[in-house]
Write a protein that holds these residues in place. Structure first.
Motif, PDB file in Angstrom:
ATOM      1  N   LEU A 286     -18.880  24.488 -27.234  1.00  0.00           N
ATOM      2  CA  LEU A 286     -18.309  23.304 -27.864  1.00  0.00           C
ATOM      3  C   LEU A 286     -18.959  23.074 -29.218  1.00  0.00           C
ATOM      4  O   LEU A 286     -20.176  23.204 -29.369  1.00  0.00           O
ATOM      5  CB  LEU A 286     -18.566  22.094 -26.953  1.00  0.00           C
ATOM      6  CG  LEU A 286     -18.075  20.726 -27.383  1.00  0.00           C
ATOM      7  CD1 LEU A 286     -16.563  20.658 -27.306  1.00  0.00           C
ATOM      8  CD2 LEU A 286     -18.688  19.648 -26.489  1.00  0.00           C
ATOM      9  N   THR A 287     -18.142  22.739 -30.215  1.00  0.00           N
ATOM     10  CA  THR A 287     -18.698  22.370 -31.517  1.00  0.00           C
ATOM     11  C   THR A 287     -18.817  20.858 -31.609  1.00  0.00           C
ATOM     12  O   THR A 287     -18.013  20.108 -31.059  1.00  0.00           O
ATOM     13  CB  THR A 287     -17.816  22.873 -32.668  1.00  0.00           C
ATOM     14  OG1 THR A 287     -16.490  22.336 -32.528  1.00  0.00           O
ATOM     15  CG2 THR A 287     -17.765  24.384 -32.690  1.00  0.00           C
ATOM     16  N   GLU A 288     -19.854  20.432 -32.309  1.00  0.00           N
ATOM     17  CA  GLU A 288     -20.044  19.013 -32.594  1.00  0.00           C
ATOM     18  C   GLU A 288     -20.110  18.861 -34.104  1.00  0.00           C
ATOM     19  O   GLU A 288     -20.876  19.557 -34.768  1.00  0.00           O
ATOM     20  CB  GLU A 288     -21.322  18.490 -31.954  1.00  0.00           C
ATOM     21  CG  GLU A 288     -21.493  16.993 -32.158  1.00  0.00           C
ATOM     22  CD  GLU A 288     -22.881  16.519 -31.791  1.00  0.00           C
ATOM     23  OE1 GLU A 288     -22.993  15.459 -31.179  1.00  0.00           O
ATOM     24  OE2 GLU A 288     -23.854  17.211 -32.160  1.00  0.00           O
ATOM     25  N   ASN A 289     -19.297  17.972 -34.627  1.00  0.00           N
ATOM     26  CA  ASN A 289     -19.117  17.858 -36.067  1.00  0.00           C
ATOM     27  C   ASN A 289     -19.921  16.734 -36.678  1.00  0.00           C
ATOM     28  O   ASN A 289     -19.966  15.626 -36.143  1.00  0.00           O
ATOM     29  CB  ASN A 289     -17.647  17.609 -36.397  1.00  0.00           C
ATOM     30  CG  ASN A 289     -16.776  18.780 -36.023  1.00  0.00           C
ATOM     31  OD1 ASN A 289     -16.689  19.749 -36.758  1.00  0.00           O
ATOM     32  ND2 ASN A 289     -16.137  18.715 -34.864  1.00  0.00           N
TER      33      ASN A 289
ATOM     34  N   GLU B 151     -28.981  14.191 -44.025  1.00  0.00           N
ATOM     35  CA  GLU B 151     -28.438  15.548 -44.138  1.00  0.00           C
ATOM     36  C   GLU B 151     -27.328  15.778 -43.125  1.00  0.00           C
ATOM     37  O   GLU B 151     -27.437  15.405 -41.963  1.00  0.00           O
ATOM     38  CB  GLU B 151     -29.554  16.562 -43.909  1.00  0.00           C
ATOM     39  CG  GLU B 151     -29.133  18.000 -44.133  1.00  0.00           C
ATOM     40  CD  GLU B 151     -30.280  18.959 -43.931  1.00  0.00           C
ATOM     41  OE1 GLU B 151     -30.744  19.075 -42.767  1.00  0.00           O
ATOM     42  OE2 GLU B 151     -30.722  19.578 -44.907  1.00  0.00           O
ATOM     43  N   MET B 152     -26.230  16.387 -43.578  1.00  0.00           N
ATOM     44  CA  MET B 152     -25.107  16.668 -42.695  1.00  0.00           C
ATOM     45  C   MET B 152     -25.383  17.938 -41.898  1.00  0.00           C
ATOM     46  O   MET B 152     -25.629  18.998 -42.468  1.00  0.00           O
ATOM     47  CB  MET B 152     -23.825  16.839 -43.513  1.00  0.00           C
ATOM     48  CG  MET B 152     -22.585  17.032 -42.664  1.00  0.00           C
ATOM     49  SD  MET B 152     -21.070  17.088 -43.656  1.00  0.00           S
ATOM     50  CE  MET B 152     -21.216  18.712 -44.399  1.00  0.00           C
ATOM     51  N   THR B 153     -25.354  17.824 -40.572  1.00  0.00           N
ATOM     52  CA  THR B 153     -25.611  18.964 -39.688  1.00  0.00           C
ATOM     53  C   THR B 153     -24.588  18.984 -38.573  1.00  0.00           C
ATOM     54  O   THR B 153     -24.324  17.962 -37.941  1.00  0.00           O
ATOM     55  CB  THR B 153     -27.023  18.887 -39.081  1.00  0.00           C
ATOM     56  OG1 THR B 153     -27.991  18.813 -40.130  1.00  0.00           O
ATOM     57  CG2 THR B 153     -27.304  20.112 -38.227  1.00  0.00           C
ATOM     58  N   SER B 154     -23.986  20.144 -38.332  1.00  0.00           N
ATOM     59  CA  SER B 154     -23.080  20.343 -37.202  1.00  0.00           C
ATOM     60  C   SER B 154     -23.730  21.291 -36.206  1.00  0.00           C
ATOM     61  O   SER B 154     -24.714  21.966 -36.519  1.00  0.00           O
ATOM     62  CB  SER B 154     -21.741  20.907 -37.677  1.00  0.00           C
ATOM     63  OG  SER B 154     -21.069  19.972 -38.507  1.00  0.00           O
ATOM     64  N   TRP B 155     -23.148  21.350 -34.990  1.00  0.00           N
ATOM     65  CA  TRP B 155     -23.778  22.104 -33.911  1.00  0.00           C
ATOM     66  C   TRP B 155     -22.738  22.900 -33.134  1.00  0.00           C
ATOM     67  O   TRP B 155     -21.560  22.551 -33.097  1.00  0.00           O
ATOM     68  CB  TRP B 155     -24.480  21.154 -32.935  1.00  0.00           C
ATOM     69  CG  TRP B 155     -25.531  20.305 -33.554  1.00  0.00           C
ATOM     70  CD1 TRP B 155     -25.356  19.175 -34.309  1.00  0.00           C
ATOM     71  CD2 TRP B 155     -26.936  20.521 -33.479  1.00  0.00           C
ATOM     72  NE1 TRP B 155     -26.556  18.666 -34.705  1.00  0.00           N
ATOM     73  CE2 TRP B 155     -27.553  19.474 -34.212  1.00  0.00           C
ATOM     74  CE3 TRP B 155     -27.732  21.482 -32.857  1.00  0.00           C
ATOM     75  CZ2 TRP B 155     -28.933  19.371 -34.341  1.00  0.00           C
ATOM     76  CZ3 TRP B 155     -29.110  21.375 -32.980  1.00  0.00           C
ATOM     77  CH2 TRP B 155     -29.701  20.340 -33.717  1.00  0.00           C
ATOM     78  N   ILE B 156     -23.208  23.952 -32.462  1.00  0.00           N
ATOM     79  CA  ILE B 156     -22.436  24.567 -31.395  1.00  0.00           C
ATOM     80  C   ILE B 156     -23.300  24.488 -30.142  1.00  0.00           C
ATOM     81  O   ILE B 156     -24.515  24.744 -30.180  1.00  0.00           O
ATOM     82  CB  ILE B 156     -22.033  26.023 -31.719  1.00  0.00           C
ATOM     83  CG1 ILE B 156     -21.158  26.575 -30.583  1.00  0.00           C
ATOM     84  CG2 ILE B 156     -23.245  26.911 -31.962  1.00  0.00           C
ATOM     85  CD1 ILE B 156     -20.487  27.905 -30.930  1.00  0.00           C
ATOM     86  N   LEU B 157     -22.681  24.064 -29.043  1.00  0.00           N
ATOM     87  CA  LEU B 157     -23.401  23.800 -27.800  1.00  0.00           C
ATOM     88  C   LEU B 157     -22.928  24.738 -26.692  1.00  0.00           C
ATOM     89  O   LEU B 157     -21.737  25.008 -26.571  1.00  0.00           O
ATOM     90  CB  LEU B 157     -23.178  22.350 -27.355  1.00  0.00           C
ATOM     91  CG  LEU B 157     -23.413  21.248 -28.397  1.00  0.00           C
ATOM     92  CD1 LEU B 157     -23.014  19.897 -27.822  1.00  0.00           C
ATOM     93  CD2 LEU B 157     -24.856  21.233 -28.859  1.00  0.00           C
ATOM     94  N   LYS B 158     -23.874  25.225 -25.894  1.00  0.00           N
ATOM     95  CA  LYS B 158     -23.582  25.983 -24.685  1.00  0.00           C
ATOM     96  C   LYS B 158     -23.893  25.074 -23.504  1.00  0.00           C
ATOM     97  O   LYS B 158     -25.024  24.607 -23.346  1.00  0.00           O
ATOM     98  CB  LYS B 158     -24.435  27.250 -24.615  1.00  0.00           C
ATOM     99  CG  LYS B 158     -24.188  28.112 -23.381  1.00  0.00           C
ATOM    100  CD  LYS B 158     -25.062  29.369 -23.415  1.00  0.00           C
ATOM    101  CE  LYS B 158     -24.797  30.251 -22.203  1.00  0.00           C
ATOM    102  NZ  LYS B 158     -25.645  31.494 -22.242  1.00  0.00           N
TER     103      LYS B 158
END
Length: 387
Positions: free
Chosen positions: A282-285, A304-311
Motif C-alpha cells: 500500500l502507498t501512503e501519500n 518535508e513532504m514524504t510518501s511511503w510504501i507499506l508491507k
C-alpha cells in the motif's frame, strides 16, 4: 492534445488486451478495474509478446474515460459524457455505443461475463444539492440496462468490485450542514439481480471518500475509511478536520470486520492496495491532509513532504515493513506486483523497482508526468504504461 491523449489511452488499452491473448484459460479471462488477475489483486504473472505496438486507434468525444475493463477480446469503458463503449480488441471496430447517463458523474466500472457494473454520483450544483449515488448493471453484450439501485442521502460511492459471488460497493454519508461524516457501509449485491446479500455499517466514518477503491479476493475485501469532523473558526469560517484514515478488512462471505488498523498516525491518504500471498502492499501519500496548513490542504508549511510504501500482513493488518520516499507523490496508483519486484509509478513521473522486503531500490527511472489513468502493467520482462 485530446487526440494525443486518446491515442495514448488506446495504446494502453491494446497492451492490456494483448496480455490476455497469450493465456489459454478454460473460461474467459476478465481484466477487471484494478488491473492484474480476475481477483483485482494487482498481481500480474502473465507474459506478453516482445513485439507489442499500436494496433489501432479509436476516437471518441470528450477528454476523459473511466477505468478500462476487458473480456473475450472486447474492451469496455465510459466517457465523461456518459456513453458506454464496446470496442473489438482485434481491429478497434465499435460493437455498440450507448448513452447510459446524462447528468451524473461516473465513478468507475467493473465487469463479469454477464454484466458491466457502473457506479455514479449526482452532479452537485447550486440548484441541485441532493446527495445520491447509484450502481447500475448493463448487459455486456447489448449495453441494455439489467438493474439499478439508488442510494439517497449518500455522498460517496466506490468503483464497483466484482469478486466471488458478489458485486461490492463502499458507501459514505456526509452531513452537508456540519460537514461531518455520518456513516460508511460495505454492501454485497447479487450480480444477476442487484438484491442485497449483506451490508456492514461503520458509524461516523465514510467508506468511500476521495476516490478510494475497494480491493479484494474471494475471502477478504479491503477498504479505506475516514472520519471527518468540523469546528467553527474565526470570522465565521468552518475548519474541517480529517482523522487519520483506517484500513479495514471485511470477510467477503459475511461482511464481518476482520480487522481495522491505522498504519500511521498522519492524516494522509492511501492509494489502492495490491495483494500477493499473505501480504498487501500500500502507498501512503504526502500532501493529502485536510486542514494541514499547507497550500491545498497539504503538509504544514516547513514540513518535508514524504510518501511511503507499506508491507502489511493480510490477516492482521499490522505493518511489517515500510520504505519512505522524500518529495514524492503516488496519488491513487496501486503497486504493481510482478514475480521479481514491486513496481510503482509516482504521480510526478518516477518509476521505482523495489524489493519485496522493502530493503532496497533496484532502480529508478524518470519519465514525464503520468496520466491519472496510467497504471503500470507488468509482464515477465516488460513494464507498460502511458504518459
Amino acid at each position: 492534445m485530446i487526440k494525443k491523449f486518446v491515442s495514448l489511452l488506446i495504446c494502453f488499452i491494446t497492451i492490456l488486451s494483448i496480455s490476455t491473448t497469450f493465456a489459454t484459460p478454460t473460461t474467459p479471462e476478465v481484466w477487471n478495474s484494478n488491473k492484474g488477475n480476475p481477483s483485482n489483486t494487482g498481481y500480474v504473472d502473465k507474459e506478453t509478446s516482445e513485439k507489442v505496438g499500436l494496433k489501432w486507434k479509436y476516437f471518441f468525444t470528450g477528454d476523459m474515460i473511466s477505468n478500462i475493463v476487458a473480456i473475450e477480446r472486447t474492451i469496455y469503458f465510459i466517457d465523461r459524457n456518459g456513453f458506454l463503449y464496446s470496442v473489438s480488441e482485434k481491429d478497434g471496430s465499435e460493437n455498440y455505443k450507448k448513452r447510459i447517463e446524462t447528468d451524473r458523474e461516473i465513478t468507475g466500472i467493473d465487469i463479469d461475463y454477464d454484466n458491466i457494473y457502473v457506479t455514479t454520483t449526482t452532479r452537485m450544483t447550486r440548484r441541485n444539492t441532493t446527495q445520491s449515488v447509484r450502481i447500475s448493471a448493463y448487459s455486456r453484450l447489448t449495453g441494455e440496462l439489467s438493474w439499478k439501485i439508488d442510494y439517497n442521502d449518500t455522498a460517496f460511492i466506490t468503483t464497483p468490485l466484482r469478486v466471488g459471488e458478489s458485486v461490492f460497493i463502499g458507501l459514505g454519508k456526509l452531513d452537508t450542514t456540519t460537514m461531518k461524516t455520518k456513516q460508511g457501509s460495505l454492501v454485497s449485491l447479487n450480480p444477476k439481480t442487484g438484491s442485497e446479500n449483506f451490508s456492514t455499517n461503520i458509524e461516523e466514518e465514510a467508506l468511500a471518500f476521495m476516490n478510494s477503491t475497494l480491493t479484494g479476493t474471494d475471502e477478504v475485501i479491503l477498504a479505506q475509511t475516514v472520519k471527518i469532523t468540523s469546528e467553527g473558526g474565526g470570522g465565521g469560517r468552518m475548519r474541517i478536520n480529517m482523522n487519520p484514515p483506517k484500513l479495514v478488512a471485511f470477510s467477503a462471505l459475511t461482511g464481518k470486520i476482520l480487522w481495522q488498523e491505522t498504519p500511521t498516525d498522519e492524516n494522509m491518504r492511501f492509494g489502492t492496495p495490491s495483494i500477493k500471498g499473505d501480504y498487501l502492499y500500500l502507498t501512503e501519500n504526502a500532501g493529502f491532509a485536510m486542514g494541514g496548513g499547507g497550500p491545498g490542504g497539504g503538509p504544514p508549511r516547513g514540513r518535508e513532504m514524504t510518501s511511503w510504501i507499506l508491507k502489511i500482513g493480510l490477516k492482521t493488518g499490522k505493518v511489517v515493513k515500510s520504505m519512505s520516499f522524500k518529495n514524492e507523490m503516488f496519488g491513487s496508483f496501486s503497486p504493481t506486483l510482478a514475480n521479481d519486484a514491486i513496481y510503482i509509478n509516482s504521480f510526478i513521473g518516477n518509476i521505482y523497482s523495489i524489493s519485496y522486503e522493502l530493503d532496497k531500490i533496484y532502480w529508478t527511472k524518470r519519465l514525464n508526468r503520468f496520466s491519472q489513468l496510467s497504471e503500470l502493467i507488468s509482464s515477465k520482462n516488460f513494464l507498460y504504461t502511458a504518459i
